[in-house]
Every structure is written in structure tokens, then in C-alpha cells.
Write an enzyme that holds these catalytic residues in place. Sequence first.
Site, PDB file in Angstrom:
ATOM      1  N   ASP A 150       0.868  -1.169   0.000  1.00  0.00           N
ATOM      2  CA  ASP A 150       0.000   0.000   0.000  1.00  0.00           C
ATOM      3  C   ASP A 150       0.910   1.227   0.000  1.00  0.00           C
ATOM      4  OD1 ASP A 150      -1.590   2.153   0.693  1.00  0.00           O
ATOM      5  OD2 ASP A 150      -2.569   1.126   2.367  1.00  0.00           O
ATOM      6  N   ILE A 151       0.810   2.041  -1.027  1.00  0.00           N
ATOM      7  CA  ILE A 151       1.748   3.154  -1.196  1.00  0.00           C
ATOM      8  C   ILE A 151       1.609   4.201  -0.092  1.00  0.00           C
ATOM      9  CG2 ILE A 151       0.383   4.686  -2.703  1.00  0.00           C
ATOM     10  CD1 ILE A 151       2.994   4.790  -4.484  1.00  0.00           C
ATOM     11  N   ASN A 184      -6.519  12.513 -10.859  1.00  0.00           N
ATOM     12  CA  ASN A 184      -7.226  12.910 -12.084  1.00  0.00           C
ATOM     13  C   ASN A 184      -7.017  14.414 -12.267  1.00  0.00           C
ATOM     14  OD1 ASN A 184      -9.401  14.388 -10.762  1.00  0.00           O
ATOM     15  ND2 ASN A 184     -10.081  12.363 -10.077  1.00  0.00           N
ATOM     16  N   ASP A 233      -5.754   7.313  -5.440  1.00  0.00           N
ATOM     17  CA  ASP A 233      -6.014   8.731  -5.160  1.00  0.00           C
ATOM     18  C   ASP A 233      -6.845   8.877  -3.876  1.00  0.00           C
ATOM     19  OD1 ASP A 233      -6.105  11.443  -5.610  1.00  0.00           O
ATOM     20  OD2 ASP A 233      -7.462  11.354  -7.330  1.00  0.00           O
ATOM     21  N   SER A 242      -2.432   4.436 -14.084  1.00  0.00           N
ATOM     22  CA  SER A 242      -3.414   4.172 -15.159  1.00  0.00           C
ATOM     23  C   SER A 242      -3.922   2.740 -15.254  1.00  0.00           C
ATOM     24  CB  SER A 242      -2.888   4.588 -16.549  1.00  0.00           C
ATOM     25  OG  SER A 242      -2.984   5.984 -16.729  1.00  0.00           O
ATOM     26  N   GLY A 285      -5.570   0.954 -13.102  1.00  0.00           N
ATOM     27  CA  GLY A 285      -6.782   0.641 -12.348  1.00  0.00           C
ATOM     28  C   GLY A 285      -8.002   1.108 -13.123  1.00  0.00           C
ATOM     29  N   TYR A 316      -8.454   3.591 -14.936  1.00  0.00           N
ATOM     30  CA  TYR A 316      -8.182   4.110 -16.284  1.00  0.00           C
ATOM     31  C   TYR A 316      -7.909   3.011 -17.322  1.00  0.00           C
ATOM     32  CZ  TYR A 316      -8.252   9.040 -14.823  1.00  0.00           C
ATOM     33  OH  TYR A 316      -8.634  10.289 -14.377  1.00  0.00           O
TER      34      TYR A 316
HETATM   35  P1  ADP Z   1      -5.918   5.067 -12.500  1.00  0.00           P
HETATM   36  O1  ADP Z   1      -7.157   5.902 -12.560  1.00  0.00           O
HETATM   37  O2  ADP Z   1      -4.659   5.836 -12.873  1.00  0.00           O
HETATM   38  O3  ADP Z   1      -6.056   3.771 -13.197  1.00  0.00           O
HETATM   39  P2  ADP Z   1      -6.246   3.754  -9.906  1.00  0.00           P
HETATM   40  O4  ADP Z   1      -6.063   4.340  -8.559  1.00  0.00           O
HETATM   41  O5  ADP Z   1      -7.577   3.232 -10.272  1.00  0.00           O
HETATM   42  O6  ADP Z   1      -5.716   4.868 -10.921  1.00  0.00           O
HETATM   43  O7  ADP Z   1      -5.212   2.600 -10.105  1.00  0.00           O
HETATM   44  C1  ADP Z   1      -3.831   2.769 -10.266  1.00  0.00           C
HETATM   45  C2  ADP Z   1      -3.130   1.600  -9.599  1.00  0.00           C
HETATM   46  O8  ADP Z   1      -3.067   1.840  -8.198  1.00  0.00           O
HETATM   47  C3  ADP Z   1      -3.864   0.269  -9.764  1.00  0.00           C
HETATM   48  O9  ADP Z   1      -2.906  -0.714 -10.090  1.00  0.00           O
HETATM   49  C4  ADP Z   1      -4.479   0.026  -8.383  1.00  0.00           C
HETATM   50  O10 ADP Z   1      -4.597  -1.350  -8.102  1.00  0.00           O
HETATM   51  C5  ADP Z   1      -3.433   0.660  -7.509  1.00  0.00           C
HETATM   52  N1  ADP Z   1      -3.800   1.022  -6.132  1.00  0.00           N
HETATM   53  C6  ADP Z   1      -5.016   1.243  -5.588  1.00  0.00           C
HETATM   54  N2  ADP Z   1      -4.907   1.555  -4.266  1.00  0.00           N
HETATM   55  C7  ADP Z   1      -3.573   1.526  -3.981  1.00  0.00           C
HETATM   56  C8  ADP Z   1      -2.765   1.732  -2.810  1.00  0.00           C
HETATM   57  N3  ADP Z   1      -3.314   2.064  -1.633  1.00  0.00           N
HETATM   58  N4  ADP Z   1      -1.410   1.608  -2.915  1.00  0.00           N
HETATM   59  C9  ADP Z   1      -0.825   1.294  -4.089  1.00  0.00           C
HETATM   60  N5  ADP Z   1      -1.518   1.088  -5.218  1.00  0.00           N
HETATM   61  C10 ADP Z   1      -2.870   1.197  -5.177  1.00  0.00           C
END
Ligand code: ADP
Length: 188
Positions: free
Chosen positions: A16-17, A30, A40, A127, A129, A131
Site C-alpha cells: 500500500d503506497i 485525475n 487517489d 493508469s 486501475g 483508467y
Molecule cells: P488510474 O485511474 O490511474 O487507473 P487507480 O487508482 O484506479 O488509478 O489505479 C492505479 C493503480 O493503483 C492500480 O494498479 C491500483 O490497483 C493501484 N492502487 C489502488 N490503491 C492503492 C494503494 N493504496 N497503494 C498502491 N496502489 C494502489
Amino acid sequence: MKLVLNGVTIEAVQGDITREAVDAIVNAANSSLLGGGGVDGAIHRAGGAAILEDCYRIRDRQGGCPTGEAVITTAGDLPSQHVIHTVGPVWNGGNQLEPDLLRNCYIHSLQLADEYELNSISFPNISTGIYGYPKPEAAAIAVKVIQQYAETGNGTVTHIRFVCFDHDNLALYEQQLHSLNDESNESK
Ligand code: ADP
């Protein structure tokens, strides 16, 4: 998987980032900069109101953030020092400049990190997820930009982490980093 390329440590981890204690984490934002779903939403939830306040200041100054560009804010309550918000492209079949725009996300995030003289940065899988960017192609682009950054050798960043949320992405990044490792060993 971890490798060192021209003094730059590059690694892929699953996690988890919002838990990364680095100089900057990157947000897949976005263009409104007002928060959204996915990573986000997680960053704004964990970082608190200070991040959104900075985003409003940026909106007042320049409007939102165009696709492929990046802006930097405080990280609020997060363990990192800054959040770099970049806006990935929505996947529309691949003929709408998506690869160039995704490349720009990584390039502009690293440019900001250099400007702020940061040493460590963690990227999500931008992008891939909501997107809908195909994960293998996105991973190849991300690793290529980082390879070029490391090989050029002019940057301040010495630690780059790809924080993969799902196992598919982790496997893809491990594959990419293995190939990069083999390539760099062959050229030694
Ligand atoms: P986008 O709209 O750019 O696709 P998303 O947030 O939907 O953005 O997804 C981007 C990536 O981040 C995806 O691979 C998703 O699984 C991942 N993601 C979602 N939550 C977290 C988190 N807490 N830490 C790291 N990565 C995450």
C-alpha cells in the site's frame, strides 16, 4: 526484486503506497486534483485535509493538472515527505497517444523530484486501475523511463520503488526488472 543500475536502486514490492516512508510518493490523480477513487482516494484519506488544501492552491494558480503532467504537494499525515500528483491517460485502445502520455507521467514526476532534490520516490502502477491501461504495456513503459533516468545519471533520485497493489502487477514488474538486470549484466 531489487537491482542497482548506475547507482540507482530500483525495486518492485507489493503493498500500500500510503505506507511508504520516502521523500515522495506518486499519486495517480485525475486532472481535477480533487481526489477520486483507487490510490487517489487512499492517499487523500490517509494523508488528511492538508493535501487537498495544497491541491486547491494549485488549482487557483494553474487550474487542474493536464494528462501526463505532474504537481507536488505536502504529504500531510503520511509517512512520506511529499506527494507528486500525476494524471495518467485513460486507455482508449492505444491510438490516442496513451503510451506517450503515460511515459510523460513518469518523466515529469522524476523531473519534479529532481527539482526538489529528492532522493527516494515510490510509484503506483499509474493508469492500470480505473483508467484501464493494459498492465504489461504499462509496466514496460514505467521500467523503461526509470532505466533511462538511471543511465543518464543526472538525477538526484537514488531509490525508486514500484509499489504494486495487485499480484499481477508485481509479477509483471519482477519480470521487467529481471530483464533489465540481465541486460545490464551483459553490458558489463
Ligand atoms: P488510474 O485511474 O490511474 O487507473 P487507480 O487508482 O484506479 O488509478 O489505479 C492505479 C493503480 O493503483 C492500480 O494498479 C491500483 O490497483 C493501484 N492502487 C489502488 N490503491 C492503492 C494503494 N493504496 N497503494 C498502491 N496502489 C494502489
